[in-house]
Motif scaffolding. Structure first.
Motif, PDB file in Angstrom:
ATOM      1  N   ARG B  67      18.197  32.799  83.409  1.00 51.80           N
ATOM      2  CA  ARG B  67      17.312  31.795  84.150  1.00 51.80           C
ATOM      3  C   ARG B  67      17.228  31.892  85.634  1.00 51.80           C
ATOM      4  NH1 ARG B  67      17.545  27.001  85.995  1.00 51.80           N
ATOM      5  NH2 ARG B  67      19.428  26.337  84.759  1.00 51.80           N
ATOM      6  N   VAL B  68      18.547  31.755  86.187  1.00 55.26           N
ATOM      7  CA  VAL B  68      18.654  31.855  87.556  1.00 55.26           C
ATOM      8  C   VAL B  68      18.438  33.352  88.212  1.00 55.26           C
ATOM      9  CG1 VAL B  68      20.575  32.009  89.391  1.00 55.26           C
ATOM     10  CG2 VAL B  68      20.602  30.157  87.782  1.00 55.26           C
ATOM     11  N   GLY B  69      18.559  34.393  87.530  1.00 62.03           N
ATOM     12  CA  GLY B  69      18.176  35.731  88.005  1.00 62.03           C
ATOM     13  C   GLY B  69      16.675  35.602  88.002  1.00 62.03           C
ATOM     14  N   ALA B  70      15.850  35.175  87.090  1.00 56.80           N
ATOM     15  CA  ALA B  70      14.565  35.154  86.959  1.00 56.80           C
ATOM     16  C   ALA B  70      13.981  34.266  88.253  1.00 56.80           C
ATOM     17  CB  ALA B  70      13.933  34.722  85.702  1.00 56.80           C
ATOM     18  N   GLU B  71      14.503  33.195  88.446  1.00 57.19           N
ATOM     19  CA  GLU B  71      14.077  32.204  89.493  1.00 57.19           C
ATOM     20  C   GLU B  71      14.374  32.862  90.987  1.00 57.19           C
ATOM     21  OE1 GLU B  71      14.846  28.234  87.334  1.00 57.19           O
ATOM     22  OE2 GLU B  71      16.119  28.760  88.899  1.00 57.19           O
ATOM     23  N   LEU B  72      15.485  33.579  91.043  1.00 63.59           N
ATOM     24  CA  LEU B  72      16.021  34.188  92.262  1.00 63.59           C
ATOM     25  C   LEU B  72      14.828  35.507  92.680  1.00 63.59           C
ATOM     26  CD1 LEU B  72      17.689  34.421  94.830  1.00 63.59           C
ATOM     27  CD2 LEU B  72      19.409  35.954  93.265  1.00 63.59           C
ATOM     28  N   GLY B  73      14.518  35.978  91.414  1.00 67.25           N
ATOM     29  CA  GLY B  73      13.733  37.421  91.585  1.00 67.25           C
ATOM     30  C   GLY B  73      12.490  36.931  92.174  1.00 67.25           C
ATOM     31  N   ARG B  74      11.692  36.008  91.535  1.00 63.03           N
ATOM     32  CA  ARG B  74      10.598  35.483  91.876  1.00 63.03           C
ATOM     33  C   ARG B  74      10.584  34.971  93.472  1.00 63.03           C
ATOM     34  NH1 ARG B  74      10.472  31.688  86.672  1.00 63.03           N
ATOM     35  NH2 ARG B  74       9.672  33.272  85.215  1.00 63.03           N
ATOM     36  N   ARG B  75      11.376  34.192  93.755  1.00 64.37           N
ATOM     37  CA  ARG B  75      11.649  33.540  95.145  1.00 64.37           C
ATOM     38  C   ARG B  75      11.667  34.821  96.276  1.00 64.37           C
ATOM     39  NH1 ARG B  75      11.612  29.772  92.415  1.00 64.37           N
ATOM     40  NH2 ARG B  75       9.397  30.577  92.265  1.00 64.37           N
ATOM     41  N   LEU B  76      12.295  35.762  95.752  1.00 64.57           N
ATOM     42  CA  LEU B  76      12.524  36.838  96.727  1.00 64.57           C
ATOM     43  C   LEU B  76      11.384  37.757  96.731  1.00 64.57           C
ATOM     44  CD1 LEU B  76      15.965  38.493  95.469  1.00 64.57           C
ATOM     45  CD2 LEU B  76      15.509  37.146  97.669  1.00 64.57           C
ATOM     46  N   HIS B  77      10.501  38.087  95.540  1.00 63.03           N
ATOM     47  CA  HIS B  77       9.345  38.682  95.462  1.00 63.03           C
ATOM     48  C   HIS B  77       8.088  38.026  96.061  1.00 63.03           C
ATOM     49  CE1 HIS B  77      11.032  41.268  91.782  1.00 63.03           C
ATOM     50  NE2 HIS B  77      11.540  41.480  93.023  1.00 63.03           N
ATOM     51  N   GLU B  78       8.306  36.734  96.034  1.00 62.41           N
ATOM     52  CA  GLU B  78       7.117  36.156  96.875  1.00 62.41           C
ATOM     53  C   GLU B  78       7.012  36.517  98.390  1.00 62.41           C
ATOM     54  OE1 GLU B  78       7.475  31.835  94.143  1.00 62.41           O
ATOM     55  OE2 GLU B  78       8.082  31.791  96.276  1.00 62.41           O
ATOM     56  N   HIS B  79       8.461  36.763  98.714  1.00 62.82           N
ATOM     57  CA  HIS B  79       8.568  37.332 100.292  1.00 62.82           C
ATOM     58  C   HIS B  79       8.659  38.847 100.368  1.00 62.82           C
ATOM     59  CE1 HIS B  79       8.815  33.184 101.545  1.00 62.82           C
ATOM     60  NE2 HIS B  79       9.651  32.936 100.571  1.00 62.82           N
ATOM     61  N   ASP B  80       8.148  39.526  99.422  1.00 57.37           N
ATOM     62  CA  ASP B  80       8.028  41.021  99.358  1.00 57.37           C
ATOM     63  C   ASP B  80       9.624  41.213  99.548  1.00 57.37           C
ATOM     64  OD1 ASP B  80       6.960  43.136  98.848  1.00 57.37           O
ATOM     65  OD2 ASP B  80       6.381  43.610 100.862  1.00 57.37           O
ATOM     66  N   MET B  81      10.449  40.857  99.293  1.00 52.61           N
ATOM     67  CA  MET B  81      12.097  41.103  99.397  1.00 52.61           C
ATOM     68  C   MET B  81      12.485  42.089  98.109  1.00 52.61           C
ATOM     69  SD  MET B  81      13.509  38.001 101.285  1.00 52.61           S
ATOM     70  CE  MET B  81      15.091  38.374 101.593  1.00 52.61           C
ATOM     71  N   ARG B  82      12.594  43.349  98.267  1.00 50.38           N
ATOM     72  CA  ARG B  82      12.772  44.108  96.846  1.00 50.38           C
ATOM     73  C   ARG B  82      14.312  44.740  96.806  1.00 50.38           C
ATOM     74  NH1 ARG B  82       8.693  43.355  93.233  1.00 50.38           N
ATOM     75  NH2 ARG B  82       6.993  42.672  94.340  1.00 50.38           N
ATOM     76  N   TRP B  83      14.940  44.741  98.149  1.00 48.25           N
ATOM     77  CA  TRP B  83      16.275  45.238  98.331  1.00 48.25           C
ATOM     78  C   TRP B  83      17.426  44.764  97.402  1.00 48.25           C
ATOM     79  CZ3 TRP B  83      19.707  41.725  99.739  1.00 48.25           C
ATOM     80  CH2 TRP B  83      19.290  40.495 100.385  1.00 48.25           C
TER      81      TRP B  83
END
Lengths: 231, 251
Positions: B67-83
């Motif tokens: 769950r934390v991984g999914a949440e973190l991924g969404r937050r990062l992708h909202e800001h177009d952070m892919r690294w």
């Protein structure tokens, strides 16, 4: 009678070197002079290999070879088994260092300090009487004698016990009277399999190594790490 | 437990739980078995909601990590952070087997080398004598530490060393495609044939005494790389290296 002896339990020693550091502090020996050393040994070949930490030093032998070769009688054996060196009599010939099969003796020609120049503590504790003569583990004989005078029991009361034994974090080192069947050392020897270093030389070391629990009567004979066998 | 002690424990526990309002002895507890006290519904946290919706508590590591991984991924992708995407893949409920060696072997290629030329795993280890290194300037500590194998150089399996013509105490060079360190070989049986060990990390020490140890460090060879950084933001102290005997004066 009393026969002071030391025991190292090889199952308990973790090679931390605290005893070596404690000995150097207690006896103010110069850098590199380790009256109590702990060897880091391996047995077998990879992958079937074992590691053992083995405390060594003067074995305070019943029949010390170092004493026989001393031309000035500087090395003596007390009635309680402690082998001593009289620095006033020692001429530094080092015959004893060669004769000792345990590599327990040191000889320092000039004053050595940890960082070249002596620190305040080193200057205060420097003992020129120990230069150019043989030195070795004394079983902290001054502590033993002073403790007995105060009614203390060496091996039991820390103040009357060798510094290395006091410092041991694993309770691997034990000191006591072999002639007392109820002493700590006598009990440990009765309850465990043990050996002495270079037993075949007939020196009669006052230093024993424990390596396993005693085998019940009638059990199979087990080999010792030195290749001999004990029932 | 002696009856007297048990009785005292019962009295003390019941007094503590009721702020002294009820003091029950052992006989009372034997007869009643349990006691209750009120617990405000507001202190129940999510439990009433979980019950109402037929939910259960999530499993601490497996489900929460995912769950934390999914949440973190969404937050990062909202800001177009892919690294961090590669690391996000590690937030798994039940990870499948993976090739742990692969990232370090691949790093050799990235650094311009051939993996077959760097066949050893170089590891590091904490020294019991130096612990966290606060005592590294003390001569006595170095003296006693040197009694333990490995403090004077790199530990290598005896048979491996023999196959490379390396003897105990020989000067050796340990290298990656990018860097090399020099030290002395310490031959031991108790290490895997494909592994080297450098105890301590003191080659960067600049303070008196410790700066002159002359013992190589894994840190000099390790590369800072996002490819070798795991989801915790950390990485293992591992480097793929080669080792060879070198000229004596260089050690």
């Amino acid at each position: 009678m009393t026969r002071w002896a030391m025991i190292a339990d090889l199952r308990r020693c973790v090679g931390c070197q605290t005893c070596t550091a404690a000995c150097r502090h207690a006896n103010a020996t110069p850098p590199g002079v380790q009256w109590r050393r702990v060897l880091d040994m391996e047995f077998g070949e990879y992958p079937d290999v074992q590691r053992a930490f083995v405390p060594v030093g003067c074995q305070h032998c019943d029949d010390p070879p170092c004493m026989d070769v001393c031309p000035t009688k500087a090395t003596k054996k007390r009635a309680d088994g402690i082998v001593t060196i009289d620095y006033d009599l020692c001429i530094g010939c080092a015959y004893c260092a060669v004769a000792c099969p345990y590599q327990a003796r040191y000889k320092t020609e000039k004053a050595l300090f940890a960082y070249g120049q002596p620190t305040v503590s080193e200057a205060k504790r420097q003992d020129d009487a120990q230069l150019a003569v043989a030195t070795k583990c004394t079983f902290c004989v001054e502590r033993i004698d002073a403790g007995i005078e105060k009614g203390q029991q060496p091996g039991v009361d820390p103040e009357a016990t060798p510094a290395c034994v006091n410092s041991c974090i694993a309770n691997a080192l034990t000191f006591g009277d072999l002639d007392d069947p109820h002493s700590n050392v006598s009990q440990l020897l009765a309850e465990n399999q043990h050996f002495r270093m270079h037993e075949e030389l007939g020196t009669g070391p006052g230093f024993y190594y424990l390596w396993d629990k005693a085998v019940a009567a009638g059990s199979r004979v087990q080999p010792t790490p030195t290749g001999g066998a004990r029932p | 437990m002696p009856a007297v002690t048990g009785d005292a424990n019962c009295r003390a526990a019941s007094a503590e739980l009721t702020d002294g309002a009820q003091i029950h002895d052992l006989a009372w507890w034997k007869e009643n078995g349990l006691a209750t006290k009120s617990f405000p519904r507001t202190d129940w946290y999510l439990f009433p909601t979980l019950v109402a919706r037929g939910l259960r508590f999530e499993l601490p590591y497996q489900e929460r990590l995912k769950r934390v991984g999914a949440e973190l991924g969404r937050r990062l992708h909202e800001h177009d952070m892919r690294w961090w995407d590669k690391q996000l893949e590690e937030y798994q409920a039940l990870p499948i087997w993976k090739d742990f060696a692969a990232p370090w072997v691949a790093a050799v290629t990235v650094a311009g080398g051939q993996p077959r030329d760097y066949p050893f795993w170089l590891l590091t280890a904490r020294s019991m004598q130096y612990a966290w290194g606060g005592n590294v300037g003390m001569q006595l500590i170095k003296e006693v530490a040197d009694n333990i194998a490995g403090h004077r150089g790199v530990i290598i399996n005896t048979r491996t060393a023999e196959s490379l013509g390396i003897g105990d105490g020989d000067a050796v060079e340990i290298a990656t495609p990018q860097r090399a360190v020099r030290g002395r070989a310490v031959l031991r049986q108790g290490i895997r044939p494909d592994t080297l060990l450098l105890i301590g990390q003191f080659d960067h020490w600049a303070t008196p005494f410790a700066k002159d140890f002359g013992v190589p460090s894994l840190n000099t060879l390790a590369t800072m790389s996002l490819d070798l950084t795991d989801a915790t933001g950390s990485g293992a102290d591992i480097v793929r290296v080669k080792i060879a005997k070198t000229e004596e004066k260089a050690a």
